[in-house]
Scaffold this motif. Structure first.
Motif, PDB file in Angstrom:
ATOM      1  N   THR A  59      -9.627   0.222  -4.913  1.00 36.65           N
ATOM      2  CA  THR A  59      -8.787   1.382  -4.619  1.00 36.65           C
ATOM      3  C   THR A  59      -7.935   1.098  -3.381  1.00 36.65           C
ATOM      4  OG1 THR A  59     -10.512   2.395  -3.260  1.00 36.65           O
ATOM      5  CG2 THR A  59     -10.458   3.004  -5.586  1.00 36.65           C
ATOM      6  N   ASP A  60      -7.041   1.997  -3.094  1.00 37.15           N
ATOM      7  CA  ASP A  60      -6.196   1.938  -1.887  1.00 37.15           C
ATOM      8  C   ASP A  60      -5.471   0.613  -1.735  1.00 37.15           C
ATOM      9  OD1 ASP A  60      -7.104   4.489  -1.235  1.00 37.15           O
ATOM     10  OD2 ASP A  60      -8.788   3.704  -0.083  1.00 37.15           O
ATOM     11  N   SER A  62      -2.563  -1.833  -1.169  1.00 39.19           N
ATOM     12  CA  SER A  62      -1.231  -1.793  -0.564  1.00 39.19           C
ATOM     13  C   SER A  62      -0.805  -3.227  -0.256  1.00 39.19           C
ATOM     14  CB  SER A  62      -1.226  -0.949   0.719  1.00 39.19           C
ATOM     15  OG  SER A  62      -2.052  -1.539   1.708  1.00 39.19           O
ATOM     16  N   TYR A  83      -6.921  -3.811   0.381  1.00 39.31           N
ATOM     17  CA  TYR A  83      -7.525  -2.890  -0.574  1.00 39.31           C
ATOM     18  C   TYR A  83      -8.959  -2.581  -0.195  1.00 39.31           C
ATOM     19  CZ  TYR A  83      -9.222  -7.308  -2.585  1.00 39.31           C
ATOM     20  OH  TYR A  83      -9.795  -8.543  -2.767  1.00 39.31           O
TER      21      TYR A  83
END
Length: 133
Positions: free
Chosen positions: A46-47, A49, A58
């Protein structure tokens, strides 16, 4: 529209696209599995970038509640074009998060990749100074 006004826009778009990392989701998962010692499918990413230069940051959450913050460097489109696709992606670098959902104050040897010092492992001056034995 004249070509002279389109050329700077096209060059800018090319450069922005050339700076993006080209690693696939499967490649990211394989490298992450190796870094955290889990098999693909036992965690979620997730997350995600991306930074300039191909760095991908991430978060990884495992099924049993462990959390990691990871990054790797992926070859950019420009690097792949210049080297005919021969620029490799880096390995994933992951750090266990002490404040994750499963945290109990400290991270054990299995989560950090360290051998258990009480089970006959060596304890040297650096490990003693770091409070690891």
């Amino acid at each position: 529209m004249p070509i002279r006004s389109i050329a700077p826009l096209a060059a800018t778009l090319f450069l922005l696209a050339a700076c993006a990392a080209t690693i696939s989701q499967d490649g990211l998962e394989q490298r992450t599995a190796q870094a955290i010692g889990r098999t693909v499918g036992q965690f979620s990413i997730t997350d995600r970038s991306e930074e300039a230069g191909g760095r991908i940051n991430y978060t990884v959450n495992t099924r049993d509640g462990a959390a990691y913050r990871c990054y790797l460097y992926g070859a950019t489109g420009l690097q792949n074009a210049v080297t005919f696709g021969q620029t490799p992606h880096s390995d994933a670098i992951c750090t266990p998060m002490a404040g994750g959902p499963r945290a109990s104050g400290s991270v054990g040897p299995a989560a950090t990749g360290q051998r258990d010092r009480s089970a006959g492992g060596e304890c040297n001056a650096l490990l003693r100074a770091a409070g690891r034995c």
